[in-house]
Design an enzyme around this catalytic site. Structure first.
Site, short mmCIF file in Angstrom:
data_model
loop_
_atom_site.label_atom_id
_atom_site.label_comp_id
_atom_site.label_asym_id
_atom_site.label_seq_id
_atom_site.Cartn_x
_atom_site.Cartn_y
_atom_site.Cartn_z
N ALA A 215 5.62 -10.37 6.83
CA ALA A 215 5.72 -9.13 6.03
C ALA A 215 6.14 -7.99 6.94
O ALA A 215 5.31 -7.34 7.57
CB ALA A 215 4.39 -8.81 5.35
N GLU B 201 9.50 0.80 12.63
CA GLU B 201 9.13 1.77 11.59
C GLU B 201 10.18 1.86 10.48
O GLU B 201 10.50 2.95 10.01
CB GLU B 201 8.83 3.14 12.21
CG GLU B 201 7.54 3.09 12.99
CD GLU B 201 7.00 4.43 13.40
OE1 GLU B 201 7.06 5.36 12.59
OE2 GLU B 201 6.51 4.52 14.54
N1 COS Z 1 4.97 7.51 -0.22
C1 COS Z 1 4.03 7.28 -1.16
N2 COS Z 1 4.13 6.27 -2.06
C2 COS Z 1 5.23 5.48 -1.99
C3 COS Z 1 6.24 5.67 -1.03
C4 COS Z 1 6.08 6.75 -0.12
N3 COS Z 1 7.00 7.01 0.81
N4 COS Z 1 7.19 4.74 -1.18
C5 COS Z 1 6.80 3.97 -2.24
N5 COS Z 1 5.61 4.44 -2.70
C6 COS Z 1 4.85 3.93 -3.85
C7 COS Z 1 5.74 3.93 -5.08
O1 COS Z 1 5.67 5.16 -5.77
C8 COS Z 1 5.15 2.81 -5.91
O2 COS Z 1 4.01 3.31 -6.59
P1 COS Z 1 3.70 2.85 -8.11
O3 COS Z 1 3.44 1.39 -8.04
O4 COS Z 1 2.50 3.66 -8.49
O5 COS Z 1 4.91 3.19 -8.91
C9 COS Z 1 4.67 1.82 -4.86
O6 COS Z 1 4.51 2.56 -3.63
C10 COS Z 1 5.63 0.69 -4.63
O7 COS Z 1 6.89 1.29 -4.31
P2 COS Z 1 8.25 0.46 -4.33
O8 COS Z 1 8.34 -0.32 -5.60
O9 COS Z 1 9.36 1.39 -4.01
O10 COS Z 1 8.01 -0.56 -3.12
P3 COS Z 1 8.95 -1.65 -2.53
O11 COS Z 1 8.17 -2.90 -2.38
O12 COS Z 1 10.25 -1.71 -3.28
O13 COS Z 1 9.17 -1.14 -1.04
C11 COS Z 1 10.26 -0.03 0.75
C12 COS Z 1 9.80 0.01 -0.71
C13 COS Z 1 11.29 -1.10 1.02
C14 COS Z 1 10.89 1.34 0.98
C15 COS Z 1 9.03 -0.22 1.65
O14 COS Z 1 8.53 -1.55 1.55
C16 COS Z 1 9.32 0.05 3.11
O15 COS Z 1 9.38 1.20 3.53
N6 COS Z 1 9.51 -1.01 3.93
C17 COS Z 1 9.65 -0.87 5.36
C18 COS Z 1 8.34 -1.00 5.99
C19 COS Z 1 8.39 -0.62 7.43
O16 COS Z 1 8.86 0.43 7.79
N7 COS Z 1 7.84 -1.49 8.26
C20 COS Z 1 7.79 -1.27 9.67
C21 COS Z 1 6.45 -0.79 10.07
S1 COS Z 1 6.46 -0.55 11.78
S2 COS Z 1 5.02 0.65 12.00
#
Ligand code: COS
Length: 385
Positions: free
Chosen positions: A131, A369
């Site tokens: 993940a 990140e």
């Molecule tokens: N802040 C607050 N809430 C957020 C958010 C944010 N930036 N981004 C998404 N959410 C919320 C959404 O509003 C949604 O809420 P609801 O279910 O109430 O509608 C929920 O989280 C799920 O959002 P979404 O459907 O957009 O999630 P996805 O699974 O499509 O994922 C991405 C979105 C791809 C943008 C996310 O998984 C991501 O940022 N992945 C990268 C992770 C990462 O950076 N990993 C490296 C970590 S190294 S420290």
């Protein structure tokens, strides 16, 4: 409210203080720490003494109460010289301390923050072996034991910065706590102190990048934490993690901008000294144009990053600009390190020259990140795609 580009005297002084510390204390040790893949407790302690552990935390919890731009300036100055030390501070502040400060109960803040603002590190446990970009795909679980009012955590985490040092006090862990009505998973966050029975933290070795920064892999084998250690509300875990990453993206942007400026500084100095075909490299248009391109992109990146920080600082929506700044600054870092290395020629391939380390360290920025692809995904969603 207008965006102000000027830096006041306080900010200039902070920039100069961190810059001097980086040049005098970090620079002489950076090559050796990188070669030996060693986390420096001494430099980390000194950075704590400089007030870089609890930058944005308010003084009532032991922090410095700095504004966000000041914190970003500090990260940028460290990254000009060494990405590993910048990473220790960026990960601790943005990912370790920030979620506790923003989402913790009064009791959690009083219990954990004062120490984290001075002497100890806290890590952010989101990524797992299967993940990464798909951060909702966590397999780590937490099951509630009502008899003892405790949560029992099982699973593992990977590539967790600052998680396996002797001064790490704990990790914020995202775990699956149930199912949602739409068949999605319910994710919650827990504060897991280091040394809790069943928790194993191991430093990951043989990295290409950030070799003097600590990266850990974590195993949870029936790790029990009291219910008071849940961070935020049950089911709020993913939002806490995503919100935290929005801030983290600004500090990765600062690391990219700092590295790019560092690479430009090294390249300019070398190009003024080194002569080919009877004149210094800077007098060759091919090299001068490279430097001009680096400087121009740095200027653009600076405006983008600090605008995003200014938006956050003023409690305005900043998520789109944070993703843009992270994307642009990390790709800028790679561009400047490569152009710099090219200018150094064969010397740029030798570890004796810091541009070689910058070239390697830049690679992390487009992956950690949130990869560049994830940033493009986030930005495109804001465009309505
Ligand atoms: N802040 C607050 N809430 C957020 C958010 C944010 N930036 N981004 C998404 N959410 C919320 C959404 O509003 C949604 O809420 P609801 O279910 O109430 O509608 C929920 O989280 C799920 O959002 P979404 O459907 O957009 O999630 P996805 O699974 O499509 O994922 C991405 C979105 C791809 C943008 C996310 O998984 C991501 O940022 N992945 C990268 C992770 C990462 O950076 N990993 C490296 C970590 S190294 S420290």
């Amino acid at each position: 409210m207008a965006y102000d580009f000027s830096e006041n005297d306080e900010l200039k002084m902070l920039r100069e203080t961190i810059s001097e510390f980086a040049r005098k204390q970090i620079e002489p040790k950076a090559r050796e720490l990188d070669r030996d893949e060693t986390f420096s407790y001494d430099l980390t302690r000194q950075m704590g003494e400089l007030g870089l552990f609890g930058t944005i935390v308010s003084p009532e919890y032991g922090g410095q109460g700095m504004d966000y731009i000041s914190y970003i300036v500090a990260v940028e100055e460290l990254a000009k010289v060494d990405s590993s030390q910048a990473a220790t501070i960026a990960a601790h502040n943005s990912l370790g301390v920030a979620p506790i400060f923003y989402y913790g109960t009064e009791e959690q803040k009083k219990k954990f923050l004062p120490d984290l603002c001075r002497n100890s590190l806290w890590a952010f446990g989101l990524t797992e072996p299967s993940a990464g970009s798909d951060a909702q795909a966590s397999k780590t679980t937490a099951v509630y034991d009502s008899a003892r009012d405790e949560w029992v955590i099982n699973g593992s985490k990977l590539w967790i910065t600052n998680s396996a040092t002797d001064i790490t006090k704990g990790i914020t862990v995202q775990a699956v706590t149930g199912k949602q009505s739409d068949n999605g998973v319910e994710l919650s966050c827990f504060l897991v102190p280091s040394g809790t029975k069943g928790l194993t933290c191991r430093a990951m070795k043989d990295k290409m990048v950030w070799r003097a920064s600590n990266t850990g892999e974590l195993y949870f084998d029936n790790v029990r934490v009291p219910s008071q250690n849940m961070l935020g509300k049950r089911g709020q875990g993913f939002k806490i993690m995503m919100d935290t990453l929005d801030g983290g993206r600004l500090s990765i942007g600062a690391m990219g901008l700092g590295l790019a400026k560092g690479a430009l500084g090294l390249t300019l100095a070398y190009a003024k000294e080194r002569k080919t075909f009877g004149k210094p490299l800077v007098k060759h248009q091919g090299v001068a144009f490279k430097l001009a391109e680096m400087a121009t992109r740095i200027e653009a990146a600076e405006s983008l990053l600090y605008k995003a920080c200014w938006l956050k600082q003023n409690h305005l929506p900043f998520q789109k600009q944070a993703a843009m700044a992270k994307l642009y600054c990390s790709e800028l870092a790679e561009f400047c390190a490569r152009e710099g290395q090219q200018t150094f020629g064969g010397y740029g391939l030798m570890k004796e020259y810091p541009i070689e380390r910058h070239y390697r360290d830049a690679a992390l920025l487009r992956i950690g990140e949130g990869t560049s692809e994830i940033q493009r995904l986030v930005i495109s969603r804001y465009l309505g795609c």
